[in-house]
Design an enzyme around this catalytic site. Structure first.
Site, PDB file in Angstrom:
ATOM      1  CG  ASN A 160      -0.483  26.194  -3.247  1.00  0.00           C
ATOM      2  OD1 ASN A 160      -1.393  26.262  -2.438  1.00  0.00           O
ATOM      3  ND2 ASN A 160       0.772  26.044  -2.886  1.00  0.00           N
ATOM      4  CD  GLU A 172       3.432  22.381  -3.513  1.00  0.00           C
ATOM      5  OE1 GLU A 172       3.852  21.426  -2.823  1.00  0.00           O
ATOM      6  OE2 GLU A 172       3.818  23.556  -3.359  1.00  0.00           O
ATOM      7  CG  ASN A 173       2.317  16.236 -10.131  1.00  0.00           C
ATOM      8  OD1 ASN A 173       3.267  15.514 -10.404  1.00  0.00           O
ATOM      9  ND2 ASN A 173       1.078  15.895 -10.413  1.00  0.00           N
ATOM     10  CB  ALA A 174       5.202  13.311  -7.139  1.00  0.00           C
ATOM     11  CE1 TYR A 184       8.828  17.350  -5.577  1.00  0.00           C
ATOM     12  CE2 TYR A 184      11.059  18.226  -5.797  1.00  0.00           C
ATOM     13  CZ  TYR A 184      10.147  17.400  -5.156  1.00  0.00           C
ATOM     14  OH  TYR A 184      10.545  16.638  -4.101  1.00  0.00           O
ATOM     15  CB  CYS A 186       0.232  29.498  -8.972  1.00  0.00           C
ATOM     16  SG  CYS A 186       2.020  29.495  -9.127  1.00  0.00           S
ATOM     17  CD  GLU A 236      -1.237  33.457  -7.398  1.00  0.00           C
ATOM     18  OE1 GLU A 236      -1.116  32.205  -7.436  1.00  0.00           O
ATOM     19  OE2 GLU A 236      -0.433  34.191  -6.811  1.00  0.00           O
ATOM     20  CB  CYS A 283       5.068  33.110  -9.891  1.00  0.00           C
ATOM     21  SG  CYS A 283       3.991  32.211 -11.026  1.00  0.00           S
TER      22      CYS A 283
HETATM   23  O1  LIG Z   1       2.119  33.438  -6.326  1.00  0.00           O
HETATM   24  C1  LIG Z   1       2.297  32.252  -6.024  1.00  0.00           C
HETATM   25  C2  LIG Z   1       3.562  31.720  -5.738  1.00  0.00           C
HETATM   26  C3  LIG Z   1       3.663  30.381  -5.415  1.00  0.00           C
HETATM   27  N1  LIG Z   1       2.543  29.607  -5.383  1.00  0.00           N
HETATM   28  C4  LIG Z   1       2.651  28.208  -5.015  1.00  0.00           C
HETATM   29  C5  LIG Z   1       3.291  27.329  -6.043  1.00  0.00           C
HETATM   30  C6  LIG Z   1       3.865  26.235  -5.173  1.00  0.00           C
HETATM   31  O2  LIG Z   1       2.840  25.272  -4.919  1.00  0.00           O
HETATM   32  C7  LIG Z   1       4.201  26.913  -3.869  1.00  0.00           C
HETATM   33  C8  LIG Z   1       5.653  27.242  -3.691  1.00  0.00           C
HETATM   34  O3  LIG Z   1       6.143  27.943  -4.773  1.00  0.00           O
HETATM   35  O4  LIG Z   1       3.436  28.101  -3.849  1.00  0.00           O
HETATM   36  C9  LIG Z   1       1.304  30.109  -5.650  1.00  0.00           C
HETATM   37  O5  LIG Z   1       0.298  29.413  -5.602  1.00  0.00           O
HETATM   38  N2  LIG Z   1       1.231  31.422  -5.979  1.00  0.00           N
HETATM   39 ZN   LIG Z   2       2.060  31.621 -10.091  1.00  0.00          ZN
END
Ligand SMILES: O=c1ccn([C@H]2C[C@H](O)[C@@H](CO)O2)c(=O)[nH]1
Ligand SMILES: [Zn+2]
Length: 142
Positions: free
Chosen positions: A49, A51-53, A55, A60, A62, A94
């Site tokens: 995963n 992330e970014n400031a 949000y 993800c 996947e 998700c």
């Molecule tokens: O199946 C998932 C669910 C969440 N996240 C990440 C997204 C975010 O960076 C963090 C919290 O939601 O987890 C994934 O990579 N996969």
């Molecule tokens: Zn996801």
């Protein structure tokens, strides 16, 4: 089920997902996720995963793994592994990732894993009933 009882190629797939957790960029959630996809030729492509400031732009693990497979020239995904540091119930991907995976193969298997070396195998079809897929666009229209 115990991961050590799986066929070696799926153990390898899971190991790749577990290792990717270390690469997670998740300063906002501190929720590390690693993922890996296996294509029909046996190749493995990984993601974490990111992330970014801002949000809403969080990517993800996947979808990161899928993008890496596609950009390496492989779209025939047959299996996915997901690793995150959870206890208790297994967690599925998700909704957005379910849809992105469904683009490539609704029949694929997902190996949901936990740090206690256990896994649960589920099929994308059960995670996304009545899925909208590329085939849906071929439906007869009025
Ligand atoms: O199946 C998932 C669910 C969440 N996240 C990440 C997204 C975010 O960076 C963090 C919290 O939601 O987890 C994934 O990579 N996969
Ligand atoms: Zn996801």
């Amino acid at each position: 089920m115990d991961i050590s009882l799986l066929e070696p190629k799926f153990q390898e797939l899971i190991k790749a997902a577990v290792e990717m957790k270390d690469r997670a960029y998740c300063p906002y959630s501190n929720f590390r996720v690693g993922s890996s996809v296996m294509c029909s030729n046996g190749s493995i492509h990984v993601g974490c995963n990111v992330e970014n400031a801002s949000y809403g732009l969080c990517l993800c693990a996947e979808r990161c793994a899928v993008s890496n497979a596609v950009s390496a020239g492989h779209t025939d995904i047959i299996a996915v592994a997901i690793s995150c540091d959870i206890k208790g119930d297994f967690k599925g991907p998700c909704g957005m990732c379910r849809q992105v995976l469904a683009e490539f193969n609704l029949e694929m298997d997902l190996y949901l894993t936990k740090p206690d070396n256990t896994y649960k195998k589920v099929n994308l079809k059960e995670l996304l009933p009545m899925a909208f897929t590329p085939k849906s666009l071929e439906a007869e229209r009025i």
